[in-house]
Scaffold this active site. Structure first.
Site, short mmCIF file in Angstrom:
data_model
loop_
_atom_site.label_atom_id
_atom_site.label_comp_id
_atom_site.label_asym_id
_atom_site.label_seq_id
_atom_site.Cartn_x
_atom_site.Cartn_y
_atom_site.Cartn_z
N HIS A 12 55.97 23.01 22.55
CA HIS A 12 55.46 24.40 22.88
C HIS A 12 55.83 25.83 22.46
O HIS A 12 56.09 27.40 23.30
CB HIS A 12 54.58 24.80 24.90
N HIS A 59 58.93 29.87 31.35
CA HIS A 59 60.59 30.56 31.16
C HIS A 59 60.94 32.20 31.37
O HIS A 59 61.06 32.98 30.24
CB HIS A 59 59.82 30.74 29.53
N HIS A 196 66.40 20.48 20.69
CA HIS A 196 66.33 22.47 20.77
C HIS A 196 67.90 22.82 21.82
O HIS A 196 67.86 21.98 22.24
CB HIS A 196 64.99 22.72 20.51
N GLU A 243 63.38 19.37 28.68
CA GLU A 243 62.02 19.32 28.88
C GLU A 243 61.46 18.50 27.92
O GLU A 243 60.45 18.16 28.88
CB GLU A 243 61.46 21.02 27.23
FE LIG Z 1 59.78 25.56 26.48
#
Ligand SMILES: [Fe+2]
Lengths: 283, 130
Positions: A12, A59, A196, A243
């Site tokens: 996302h 977030h 990431h 995540e």
């Molecule tokens: Fe995220």
């Protein structure tokens, strides 16, 4: 009866939303990212869900540091796209399925998963980007084309729920949806990832080999995938790669054997490896 | 502080309960900048806006210095500190470049070429050898 017919995994990355909102998806940088979504949009047209159960993380938008629910289910009638500091994304308000959402909340809590219930909640890119990926360009006055039940998972403050816990929660969600009397085609999304790291000196870390293995494992050997521990996610996939536990919720809600109808993997979108799967349920 | 199983990961601050406790007001300050009225207040009088949050002097200094890694070390979380960067007009990818001491162009090039490699970046001991 309501049925979960498919599971969708999808990164996302906020920049994917920005690229769509700015209409720059055919620029050379973005072209390979969006090429991999062409099949998905066609498939989505042909297999239109009535409801999407969307597992994502907030977030620090709806929840700041003062409240950090591990799992929070959205039971509101609608969910407004939030201003994350640059104005809200120009996309439609997300409509919920309140009755199904509260049915799931009740069923899952009695199944001993203690969810937080959100009767008001704004949603950020974690939720709207995967919808944009699957449903294409939609303007604020439009309809998304589906109802959505959001499930926000804490992956910001360590520890996130374990991969195994997420997988088992997926199973409980499956039981809840299977027991809902209305005829509904339900898709479940697991979003975020893949590898990431957005912070400090190791920022920009990508581990493509690990990501591909994870996708294989998730599809064919979920019993292995659910045993991956947090330190492996952190070390091998970067601090934000954690995540991917959210993909396990999706996988837990599907049959043991599924058909992988689509896979897309590309590095990079901004700082992140983009991963995407469409899995069809047989049951 | 006792050893944690992720302490040996190089160039990474794992945002756990200890960091969250230490960084609470720093993070709440940063997230306040999500709203325009607070951005305006910070623009008008940075010290006055910071003083609304019970930050330590070190944290305030790191904000003044825009010392991005120091902010993380003092309990900041990237999803919060990135709001301060956005306030300055810094896009996320350029912030990542700064935190990893690379030029904007070198960082972009690294990402387009597949990102920072995992080899040599799993353990602190691998960084110390260099
Ligand atoms: Fe995220």
């Amino acid at each position: 009866m309501a049925r979960i017919t498919a599971g969708i995994a999808c990164s996302h990355v906020p920049a994917i939303g920005v690229a769509m909102d700015q209409g720059i998806t055919d620029q050379p940088y973005w072209q390979p990212v969006f090429k991999g979504f062409e099949f998905s949009r066609k498939w989505n047209e042909e297999n239109k869900p009535d409801v999407v159960f969307l597992v994502y993380n907030d977030h620090c938008t709806a929840f700041d540091a003062s409240v950090i629910p591990t799992f929070a289910i959205g039971c509101a009638a609608d969910f407004t796209p939030a201003d994350e500091g640059f104005g809200p994304r120009p996309v439609p308000v997300v409509k919920g399925h309140q009755k199904l959402a509260s049915h799931i909340a009740q069923s899952v809590i009695l199944d001993e998963f203690d969810l937080t219930i959100m009767n008001e909640m704004e949603v950020d890119h974690g939720l709207t980007v995967p919808l944009s990926v699957m449903f294409g360009d939609r303007k604020p006055g439009d309809d998304w084309g589906t109802l959505v039940i959001p499930l926000a998972v804490n992956v910001v403050q360590y520890p996130a729920p374990t991969a195994n816990r997420c997988y088992n929660l997926g199973k409980a969600i499956r039981r809840a949806i299977d027991s809902y009397p209305e005829d509904l085609n339900v898709h479940i999304y697991g979003t975020g990832g893949m590898s990431h790291q957005l912070q400090a000196e190791r920022a920009g870390l990508i581990n493509a080999e690990w990501d591909q293995n994870f996708m294989d494992m998730l599809v064919n050997e979920p019993d292995k995938a659910r045993k991956i521990d947090h330190v492996e996610f952190l070390r091998e996939t970067g601090s934000e790669g954690i995540e991917m536990v959210m993909w396990l919720v999706m996988r837990g809600a599907l049959d043991e054997k599924v058909t992988e109808v689509h896979r897309h993997y590309h590095v990079p979108a901004s700082n992140t490896a983009v991963g995407h799967l469409i899995l069809e349920n047989h049951g | 502080m006792t050893q944690k199983p992720y302490d040996d990961i190089p160039g990474t601050f794992v945002f756990d309960a200890d960091r969250s406790r230490e960084g609470y007001w720093l993070n709440q300050f940063c997230i306040s900048l999500r709203q325009e009225k607070n951005r305006q207040a910070f623009r008008d009088d940075p010290e006055a806006h910071m003083s609304r949050f019970a930050m330590t002097e070190d944290q305030k200094q790191a904000v003044r210095d825009r010392d991005w890694n120091r902010l993380l070390e003092l309990g900041g979380n990237i999803y919060y500190t990135s709001k301060l960067a956005a306030f300055d007009g810094i896009v996320f990818q350029d912030l990542a470049a700064m935190m990893s001491h690379m030029s904007r162009d070198d960082y972009r090039k690294m990402m387009v070429e597949g990102g920072r490699k995992i080899e040599g970046n799993r353990y602190k001991s691998e960084w110390e050898k260099e």
